[in-house]
Design a protein around this motif. Structure first.
Motif, mmCIF file in Angstrom:
data_model
loop_
_atom_site.group_PDB
_atom_site.id
_atom_site.type_symbol
_atom_site.label_atom_id
_atom_site.label_comp_id
_atom_site.label_asym_id
_atom_site.label_seq_id
_atom_site.Cartn_x
_atom_site.Cartn_y
_atom_site.Cartn_z
ATOM 1 N N ALA A 263 0.824 -1.206 0.000
ATOM 2 C CA ALA A 263 0.000 0.000 0.000
ATOM 3 C C ALA A 263 0.857 1.255 0.000
ATOM 4 C CB ALA A 263 -0.924 0.006 1.215
ATOM 5 N N MET A 264 2.125 1.123 0.391
ATOM 6 C CA MET A 264 3.009 2.284 0.372
ATOM 7 C C MET A 264 3.213 2.803 -1.046
ATOM 8 S SD MET A 264 3.755 3.333 3.338
ATOM 9 C CE MET A 264 5.090 4.457 2.915
ATOM 10 N N ARG B 9 8.459 18.316 3.260
ATOM 11 C CA ARG B 9 9.333 17.172 3.517
ATOM 12 C C ARG B 9 8.531 16.051 4.162
ATOM 13 N NH1 ARG B 9 14.197 19.409 7.007
ATOM 14 N NH2 ARG B 9 12.394 20.049 8.248
ATOM 15 N N PHE B 10 8.885 14.821 3.818
ATOM 16 C CA PHE B 10 8.176 13.656 4.342
ATOM 17 C C PHE B 10 9.103 12.821 5.220
ATOM 18 C CE2 PHE B 10 5.651 14.985 0.814
ATOM 19 C CZ PHE B 10 4.356 14.697 1.186
ATOM 20 N N ALA C 60 3.442 6.531 -1.978
ATOM 21 C CA ALA C 60 4.568 7.060 -2.751
ATOM 22 C C ALA C 60 4.092 7.929 -3.907
ATOM 23 C CB ALA C 60 5.426 5.905 -3.269
ATOM 24 N N ARG C 61 3.024 7.510 -4.566
ATOM 25 C CA ARG C 61 2.505 8.318 -5.678
ATOM 26 C C ARG C 61 1.985 9.663 -5.176
ATOM 27 N NH1 ARG C 61 0.407 3.224 -7.974
ATOM 28 N NH2 ARG C 61 -1.697 3.707 -7.232
ATOM 29 N N ALA C 62 1.313 9.637 -4.011
ATOM 30 C CA ALA C 62 0.800 10.882 -3.440
ATOM 31 C C ALA C 62 1.938 11.789 -2.989
ATOM 32 C CB ALA C 62 -0.132 10.581 -2.273
ATOM 33 N N LEU D 203 -5.996 10.865 -0.706
ATOM 34 C CA LEU D 203 -7.382 10.439 -0.883
ATOM 35 C C LEU D 203 -7.754 10.408 -2.352
ATOM 36 C CD1 LEU D 203 -9.203 12.267 2.072
ATOM 37 C CD2 LEU D 203 -8.518 9.864 1.908
ATOM 38 N N GLY D 204 -7.125 11.275 -3.139
ATOM 39 C CA GLY D 204 -7.342 11.236 -4.582
ATOM 40 C C GLY D 204 -6.811 9.948 -5.181
ATOM 41 N N GLU D 205 -5.629 9.516 -4.733
ATOM 42 C CA GLU D 205 -5.061 8.250 -5.204
ATOM 43 C C GLU D 205 -5.958 7.082 -4.811
ATOM 44 O OE1 GLU D 205 -2.417 7.585 -7.090
ATOM 45 O OE2 GLU D 205 -2.085 9.745 -7.347
#
Length: 300
Positions: A102-103, A121-122, A107-109, A288-290
């Motif tokens: 699910a990561m 920054r994440f 990652a895409r988000a 949430l869009g992803e």
């Protein structure tokens, strides 16, 4: 209790020496000593055991050191989240979760968020469900990813439109590697490497049935990469989810799913009533869009 004093205390706790800590903090030793005496008076308990060569922490000191680290991290994250330059959204977003495919949604988000706002920054924390819950409760993580059954009381959450497939990670030369799938009875006599969460997982226990009482647990692990090294060395086979370990041709490893299939659900969660920073709010919209692009809905 000032943040500055907590920083002094943590530096002393790390170095175990008034002289070394004072030098690192650009303070005189008497100044640092006085600050620590005032801190002990403020909390009403001795925090330090002062020796000739080394300073140790009392039980109260160890407790304060843990809490001080969390307080300072939260303060730093809050400061970074509120900072802005020219109206640009900046700040830190913290995500805690177990190893799961699910990561990829996350990652895409993250990529889309940083493409439009590079000042964000994440910070990714890997841990089991208990550790993830703790970080969410303490405000040290904005979002958490939970694998399988988890107590989500106190959290808002979204069920993710993907699931994790459980199976066995094997060395290519292992006898079970020749099989297309693994049944509970196949695990008899096989040394197993299991994550602590998998051992306690009711879903996995239900799949194993009576075989659960006869498992040979050779080792437990937290991160699958480390367990995969043990698998390569012939220590045993790792109970894990698909899509995490490298099972390419040259890896020396294969993954075989369980049969009957064991697929566990996934959830994205955040603390109920939490006020998000602008950076976390933006990332949540992207994520949430992803998720919405693949189905799923919010559950309270």
């Amino acid at each position: 209790m000032e943040l500055r004093t907590l920083r002094y205390f943590l530096e002393l706790a790390r170095r175990g020496s008034f002289t070394a800590a004072a030098n690192a903090l650009n303070l005189t030793q008497p100044t640092l000593s006085r600050q620590m005496q005032e801190l002990e008076a403020e909390v009403g308990a001795p925090l330090l055991v002062r020796g000739k060569r080394r300073t140790a922490l009392t039980d109260a000191g160890k407790y304060l050191a843990d809490r001080a680290a969390e307080i300072l991290e939260l303060a730093e994250r809050t400061r970074n989240s509120l900072s802005a330059a020219g109206g640009e959204i900046r700040g830190d977003v913290s995500i805690a979760g177990g190893e799961t495919r699910a990561m990829r949604l996350v990652a895409r988000a993250v990529k889309k968020t940083r493409d439009s706002h590079p000042g964000i920054r994440f910070h990714i924390f890997s841990g089991n469900a208990e550790a993830v819950s703790e970080r969410l409760e303490k405000g040290l993580a904005d979002f958490g990813i939970f694998v399988g059954q988890a107590n989500l009381a106190g959290f808002d959450h979204v069920r993710l439109p993907v699931g994790d497939v459980w199976g066995l990670l094997l060395a290519r030369g292992h006898p079970l590697a020749a099989r297309e799938a693994i049944a509970p009875a196949d695990l008899a006599g096989v040394p197993l490497l299991c994550s602590a969460q998998a051992v306690a997982d009711n879903e996995l226990g239900g799949w194993l049935g009576e075989a659960a009482a006869h498992l040979e647990i050779a080792a437990t692990y937290t991160l699958l990469y480390n367990a995969s090294l043990l698998v390569r060395e012939g220590v045993g086979a790792a109970v894990c989810i698909n899509g995490i370990a490298d099972v390419s041709e040259g890896s020396g490893l294969v993954f075989r799913p369980f049969r009957p299939a064991l697929v566990v659900g996934l959830a994205l969660a955040w603390k109920k009533g939490r006020s998000f920073s602008p950076a976390a709010t933006l990332f949540r919209q992207r994520l949430l869009g992803e998720i919405g692009g693949e189905g799923g809905g919010i559950q309270d």
